[in-house]
Write a protein that holds these residues in place. Structure first.
Motif, mmCIF file in Angstrom:
data_model
loop_
_atom_site.group_PDB
_atom_site.id
_atom_site.type_symbol
_atom_site.label_atom_id
_atom_site.label_comp_id
_atom_site.label_asym_id
_atom_site.label_seq_id
_atom_site.Cartn_x
_atom_site.Cartn_y
_atom_site.Cartn_z
ATOM 1 N N LEU A 1 6.855 -10.449 24.227
ATOM 2 C CA LEU A 1 6.773 -11.501 23.198
ATOM 3 C C LEU A 1 5.690 -12.531 23.470
ATOM 4 O O LEU A 1 5.789 -13.665 23.033
ATOM 5 C CB LEU A 1 8.129 -12.205 23.024
ATOM 6 C CG LEU A 1 9.300 -11.310 22.651
ATOM 7 C CD1 LEU A 1 10.581 -12.119 22.606
ATOM 8 C CD2 LEU A 1 9.052 -10.623 21.331
ATOM 9 N N LYS A 2 4.628 -12.145 24.160
ATOM 10 C CA LYS A 2 3.585 -13.108 24.489
ATOM 11 C C LYS A 2 2.224 -12.793 23.899
ATOM 12 O O LYS A 2 1.363 -13.649 23.860
ATOM 13 C CB LYS A 2 3.466 -13.262 26.001
ATOM 14 C CG LYS A 2 4.683 -13.931 26.609
ATOM 15 C CD LYS A 2 4.494 -14.210 28.069
ATOM 16 C CE LYS A 2 5.718 -14.933 28.602
ATOM 17 N NZ LYS A 2 5.603 -15.206 30.012
ATOM 18 N N VAL A 3 1.986 -11.573 23.491
ATOM 19 C CA VAL A 3 0.692 -11.210 22.917
ATOM 20 C C VAL A 3 0.926 -10.743 21.484
ATOM 21 O O VAL A 3 1.766 -9.890 21.224
ATOM 22 C CB VAL A 3 -0.006 -10.100 23.730
ATOM 23 C CG1 VAL A 3 -1.333 -9.733 23.095
ATOM 24 C CG2 VAL A 3 -0.211 -10.539 25.163
ATOM 25 N N PHE A 4 0.178 -11.346 20.573
ATOM 26 C CA PHE A 4 0.334 -11.055 19.163
ATOM 27 C C PHE A 4 -0.987 -10.525 18.624
ATOM 28 O O PHE A 4 -2.044 -10.976 19.034
ATOM 29 C CB PHE A 4 0.689 -12.331 18.392
ATOM 30 C CG PHE A 4 1.947 -12.988 18.867
ATOM 31 C CD1 PHE A 4 3.132 -12.794 18.196
ATOM 32 C CD2 PHE A 4 1.944 -13.822 19.990
ATOM 33 C CE1 PHE A 4 4.297 -13.408 18.626
ATOM 34 C CE2 PHE A 4 3.106 -14.432 20.422
ATOM 35 C CZ PHE A 4 4.282 -14.225 19.744
ATOM 36 N N GLY A 5 -0.919 -9.599 17.697
ATOM 37 C CA GLY A 5 -2.127 -9.101 17.053
ATOM 38 C C GLY A 5 -1.871 -8.818 15.587
ATOM 39 O O GLY A 5 -0.763 -8.434 15.214
ATOM 40 N N ILE A 6 -2.890 -9.020 14.765
ATOM 41 C CA ILE A 6 -2.802 -8.668 13.357
ATOM 42 C C ILE A 6 -3.604 -7.389 13.154
ATOM 43 O O ILE A 6 -4.763 -7.299 13.565
ATOM 44 C CB ILE A 6 -3.313 -9.798 12.454
ATOM 45 C CG1 ILE A 6 -2.403 -11.019 12.608
ATOM 46 C CG2 ILE A 6 -3.362 -9.333 10.993
ATOM 47 C CD1 ILE A 6 -2.822 -12.216 11.809
ATOM 48 N N TYR A 7 -2.971 -6.407 12.538
ATOM 49 C CA TYR A 7 -3.560 -5.094 12.340
ATOM 50 C C TYR A 7 -3.651 -4.782 10.850
ATOM 51 O O TYR A 7 -2.832 -5.249 10.057
ATOM 52 C CB TYR A 7 -2.687 -4.017 12.994
ATOM 53 C CG TYR A 7 -2.705 -4.054 14.497
ATOM 54 C CD1 TYR A 7 -3.483 -3.163 15.220
ATOM 55 C CD2 TYR A 7 -1.942 -4.984 15.197
ATOM 56 C CE1 TYR A 7 -3.492 -3.190 16.608
ATOM 57 C CE2 TYR A 7 -1.952 -5.017 16.585
ATOM 58 C CZ TYR A 7 -2.727 -4.119 17.288
ATOM 59 O OH TYR A 7 -2.742 -4.155 18.650
ATOM 60 N N ALA A 8 -4.624 -3.970 10.469
ATOM 61 C CA ALA A 8 -4.705 -3.399 9.128
ATOM 62 C C ALA A 8 -4.196 -1.967 9.227
ATOM 63 O O ALA A 8 -4.564 -1.232 10.142
ATOM 64 C CB ALA A 8 -6.139 -3.422 8.622
ATOM 65 N N LEU A 9 -3.325 -1.587 8.302
ATOM 66 C CA LEU A 9 -2.718 -0.262 8.314
ATOM 67 C C LEU A 9 -2.797 0.346 6.926
ATOM 68 O O LEU A 9 -2.769 -0.371 5.922
ATOM 69 C CB LEU A 9 -1.234 -0.354 8.696
ATOM 70 C CG LEU A 9 -0.859 -0.977 10.015
ATOM 71 C CD1 LEU A 9 -0.479 -2.418 9.849
ATOM 72 C CD2 LEU A 9 0.288 -0.219 10.615
ATOM 73 N N ASN A 10 -2.835 1.672 6.869
ATOM 74 C CA ASN A 10 -2.735 2.359 5.589
ATOM 75 C C ASN A 10 -1.287 2.268 5.117
ATOM 76 O O ASN A 10 -0.357 2.413 5.909
ATOM 77 C CB ASN A 10 -3.136 3.823 5.718
ATOM 78 C CG ASN A 10 -4.600 3.991 6.044
ATOM 79 O OD1 ASN A 10 -5.427 3.169 5.658
ATOM 80 N ND2 ASN A 10 -4.928 5.056 6.754
#
Length: 166
Positions: free
Chosen positions: A128-137
Motif C-alpha cells: 500500500l505504498k506505491v501507486f501508479g495510474i495505468y491505461a488499459l484496454n
C-alpha cells in the motif's frame, strides 16, 4: 446538501457512484454492493455474503483509509468491483446480481473513458505504498501501460480514483 437516500442500520456505507443516466446509485455497505433508485426506492443488494472483503479497513491505529471507489459503472450498465483482501482482482457483474466473472487479474480502481474503449486504473502495491495510474484496454486485452507512478508516500496522502475528462 440534501440527503437523498436514508440508509438502514448502523453499517459503514461508502463509495457511492451514480449510474450514467443518474437514475440509480450503487454503493458499498458491509462489503457488499447495493443499488438504489435516485428517489430512495428499490434498495437491494447486488452481491451477497461480504463479496468485496473491501477497503476501507482499519490499520493498526484504528484509522480508516478510503482508497478511491471500489465499484464503477461500465458503459453497458454493469458494475465492476475490486476484491483487494481476497485475490486483488477486478470482477464484473450485472446489476441483478448475476453473471459475476473475473474481468482483470490485477487489482485496479477503475474509471472508464467516455467512449468506453479504455480504462484508467489506479493500481496499488501489496504494501500500500506505491501507486501508479495505468491505461488499459476496456476488453482486458493487451499490457497495461504505466502513465504515472507515485512514490513511497503511504496511506497518509489522499489517493483517489482516476477520472476521465472530455
Amino acid at each position: 446538501m440534501q440527503r437523498i437516500v436514508p440508509l438502514p442500520g448502523s453499517s459503514f456505507h461508502h463509495s457511492p457512484i451514480w449510474s450514467a443516466d443518474s437514475q440509480k446509485i450503487a454503493y458499498v455497505s458491509d462489503d457488499d454492493i447495493y443499488l438504489v433508485n435516485r428517489d430512495g426506492s428499490g434498495m437491494r443488494p447486488v452481491t451477497k455474503g461480504r463479496a468485496l472483503q473491501a477497503y476501507p479497513s482499519p490499520d493498526e491505529s484504528g484509522a480508516i483509509h478510503e482508497l478511491g471507489s471500489l465499484i464503477t459503472w461500465t458503459p453497458d450498465g454493469r458494475l465492476t468491483y475490486t476484491v483487494p483482501k481476497v485475490d486483488g482482482a477486478v470482477y464484473i457483474i450485472s446489476t441483478d446480481g448475476t453473471g459475476s466473472k473475473l474481468f482483470l487479474k490485477q487489482p485496479y480502481i477503475l474509471s472508464w473513458s467516455p467512449d468506453g474503449r479504455q480504462l484508467a486504473g489506479l493500481r496499488i502495491s501489496a504494501d500500500l505504498k506505491v501507486f501508479g495510474i495505468y491505461a488499459l484496454n476496456a476488453d482486458g486485452t493487451g499490457t497495461p501501460k504505466l502513465i504515472l507512478k507515485f512514490g513511497q508516500f503511504g496511506l497518509g496522502v489522499g489517493v483517489s480514483s482516476p477520472v476521465w475528462r472530455p
